[in-house]
Design an enzyme around this catalytic site. Structure first.
Site, PDB file in Angstrom:
ATOM      1  N   ARG A  40       0.830  -1.220   0.000  1.00 55.24           N
ATOM      2  CA  ARG A  40       0.000   0.000   0.000  1.00 55.24           C
ATOM      3  C   ARG A  40       0.854   1.256   0.000  1.00 55.24           C
ATOM      4  NH1 ARG A  40      -4.947  -1.988   3.880  1.00 55.24           N
ATOM      5  NH2 ARG A  40      -6.159  -2.857   2.168  1.00 55.24           N
ATOM      6  N   LYS A 201     -21.054 -15.553   1.172  1.00 51.67           N
ATOM      7  CA  LYS A 201     -22.449 -15.243   1.463  1.00 51.67           C
ATOM      8  C   LYS A 201     -23.202 -14.478   0.387  1.00 51.67           C
ATOM      9  CE  LYS A 201     -22.066 -15.337   6.431  1.00 51.67           C
ATOM     10  NZ  LYS A 201     -21.830 -14.540   7.620  1.00 51.67           N
ATOM     11  N   GLY A 354      -9.951  -7.561  -1.826  1.00 55.88           N
ATOM     12  CA  GLY A 354     -10.195  -8.654  -0.898  1.00 55.88           C
ATOM     13  C   GLY A 354      -9.657  -9.979  -1.392  1.00 55.88           C
ATOM     14  N   GLY A 377     -14.027  -3.375   0.674  1.00 51.72           N
ATOM     15  CA  GLY A 377     -15.370  -2.849   0.941  1.00 51.72           C
ATOM     16  C   GLY A 377     -15.742  -1.752  -0.035  1.00 51.72           C
TER      17      GLY A 377
HETATM   18  P1  AMP Z   1     -16.270 -13.386   1.134  1.00 49.66           P
HETATM   19  O1  AMP Z   1     -15.533 -12.904   2.337  1.00 49.66           O
HETATM   20  O2  AMP Z   1     -17.744 -13.392   1.283  1.00 49.66           O
HETATM   21  O3  AMP Z   1     -15.812 -12.773  -0.163  1.00 49.66           O
HETATM   22  O4  AMP Z   1     -15.919 -14.928   1.010  1.00 49.66           O
HETATM   23  C1  AMP Z   1     -14.610 -15.416   0.926  1.00 49.66           C
HETATM   24  C2  AMP Z   1     -14.581 -16.733   1.603  1.00 49.66           C
HETATM   25  O5  AMP Z   1     -15.535 -17.584   1.028  1.00 49.66           O
HETATM   26  C3  AMP Z   1     -13.248 -17.451   1.484  1.00 49.66           C
HETATM   27  O6  AMP Z   1     -12.643 -17.492   2.730  1.00 49.66           O
HETATM   28  C4  AMP Z   1     -13.641 -18.839   0.999  1.00 49.66           C
HETATM   29  O7  AMP Z   1     -12.992 -19.869   1.668  1.00 49.66           O
HETATM   30  C5  AMP Z   1     -15.122 -18.891   1.291  1.00 49.66           C
HETATM   31  N1  AMP Z   1     -15.794 -19.878   0.456  1.00 49.66           N
HETATM   32  C6  AMP Z   1     -15.767 -19.969  -0.885  1.00 49.66           C
HETATM   33  N2  AMP Z   1     -16.448 -21.053  -1.295  1.00 49.66           N
HETATM   34  C7  AMP Z   1     -16.918 -21.672  -0.206  1.00 49.66           C
HETATM   35  C8  AMP Z   1     -17.685 -22.851   0.020  1.00 49.66           C
HETATM   36  N3  AMP Z   1     -18.100 -23.600  -1.000  1.00 49.66           N
HETATM   37  N4  AMP Z   1     -17.976 -23.182   1.283  1.00 49.66           N
HETATM   38  C9  AMP Z   1     -17.556 -22.421   2.315  1.00 49.66           C
HETATM   39  N5  AMP Z   1     -16.818 -21.289   2.173  1.00 49.66           N
HETATM   40  C10 AMP Z   1     -16.506 -20.917   0.921  1.00 49.66           C
END
Ligand code: AMP
Length: 397
Positions: A40, A201, A354, A377
């Site tokens: 950064r 999610k 991210g 974010g």
């Molecule tokens: P996010 O923070 O919502 O962008 O999600 C990122 C996280 O989603 C990572 O740490 C991944 O390990 C998790 N992830 C991706 N695919 C899956 C899955 N099929 N089951 C559980 N976690 C997942």
């Protein structure tokens, strides 16, 4: 949201004092405080060097960590001043406070071509409250405000938005590129525009899906969030990640996509495991139904082919979120393959901050992307089409 904003090149900074909001929120070793990744700080160099070459006197400022308005020695920006000085090959004067006596005296004495750094902005609780008095005090040290901390443009804080009420405000090169590439892709994309959304999610990506349904030609869903969509389509999901409260909504999204003529692609096969662990055995599931007692961990080979083909013919690709649990090598292939497809396409490729940015860097494809956003974010809120306070406050071009 107007993405067409004035930049440092549109304003005369010669001989002027410039308040420069940087993102020096670097990771540090917990025990020693040593900076573990200076990416950064390096990213801020082009704007800083340009300002110094133009003979501006640069008053840099940033937050670091979450001191929540309290003075925390472990979160001082002193190590950043030292690292910045090494990278620039010149002195960086460090102020012991933010808008106190030391900062004000040093700012007043600062000469054109010199740079100083204020102490951690979030040591003062007025920063995150966007307190107008605090913003005014920050602004009082300078004649021009340059914002280059894209990671915080979604926050209306004193240093990211408030100061613009008192100074002419323009973007630095980092924000300029975010606005040009990401703003361009949202406002006037080279088509077809393919959006790939993954991660854990649905609930955290709802705003993005909603906005992209109005803009994209194809939306690709992967990762943990895909099982909520699968469930809405009547598939069995075993013990995969599932957001019960969002099943109906996911179904509505599928319907909305149909109405709008947006192609919405969901996984057609996958890799599953009986437990969430790095050494869990990967079972290939040839279809959409995850067997009882198993959880979906990654997309499968047919899905990889389907998604890669969509990327091949795209004009623009926006990607945010991994396709599987990429932290576990056995379930990283889907994410790796999507990164590879992006690296190989002629399309404009934009990677949201991210996890996907980290995955692309880790896999060695970073220099093959048109743009990797510097804000997690912030880039999500950008894709949601929300007004970003740190952008809205800049002068229109
Ligand atoms: P996010 O923070 O919502 O962008 O999600 C990122 C996280 O989603 C990572 O740490 C991944 O390990 C998790 N992830 C991706 N695919 C899956 C899955 N099929 N089951 C559980 N976690 C997942």
């Amino acid at each position: 949201m107007n993405y067409n904003k004035k930049t440092v090149k549109d304003i005369d900074v010669a001989g002027k004092k410039v308040l420069l909001r940087c993102d020096f929120n670097v990771p540090q070793d917990k025990a020693t405080g040593a900076i573990t990744d200076d990416k950064r700080i390096r990213a801020a160099l082009p704007t800083i060097q340009y300002l110094l070459e133009q003979n501006a006197a640069v008053i840099a400022c940033s937050h670091l960590g979450k001191p929540k308005g309290e003075w925390k020695e472990s979160l001082t920006l002193a190590p950043v001043a030292k690292r910045l000085s090494e990278l620039l090959g010149k002195d960086v004067i460090f102020a012991k406070d933010i808008v106190g006596e030391d900062a004000k005296a040093k700012a007043a004495a600062l000469q054109p071509g010199q740079i100083m750094l204020l102490e951690n902005l979030r040591f003062d609780k007025r920063e995150e409250k966007n307190d107008p008095e605090f913003a005014k005090e920050l602004a009082s040290m300078a004649e021009v405000y340059v914002s280059d901390a894209f990671g915080t443009v979604h926050r209306a804080h004193a240093s990211t938005a408030g100061v613009a009420a008192y100074l002419p405000a323009v973007s630095g090169f980092l924000i300029q590129k975010e606005l040009e590439v990401m703003g361009g892709a949202l406002a006037n994309p080279k088509r077809p525009l393919v959006a790939i959304l993954g991660g854990s999610k649905v609930s955290s990506k709802i705003g993005v899906i909603n906005n992209l349904l109005n803009i994209a030609d194809t939306i690709i869903i992967g990762g943990g969030m895909s099982y909520t969509f699968a469930k809405a389509q009547g598939a069995k999901v075993g013990k995969s990640l599932l957001e019960e409260d969002w099943i109906q909504y996911a179904g509505e999204m599928v319907e909305k996509a149909k109405e709008k003529g947006v192609k919405l692609l969901l996984p057609v096969d996958g890799l599953a495991a009986t437990e969430f662990s790095a050494d869990a055995e990967a079972h290939l599931v040839d279809g959409v139904d995850i067997p009882d007692g198993m959880m979906g961990m990654d997309i499968g080979p047919k899905t990889i082919q389907l998604y890669s083909d969509a990327v091949k013919d795209a004009g623009t690709v926006i990607w945010n979120g991994p396709m599987g649990v990429f932290e576990f090598p056995a379930f990283a292939e889907g994410t790796r393959a999507v990164a590879k497809a992006l690296a190989e396409t002629d399309a404009i490729t934009i990677v949201g901050g991210g996890d996907s940015a980290a995955a692309v860097a880790q896999l060695g494809y970073a220099d093959k992307m048109t743009h990797i956003s510097t804000g997690g974010g912030a880039s999500l809120e950008f894709m949601e089409g929300k007004e970003l306070p740190g952008v809205a406050c800049l002068l229109d071009a």
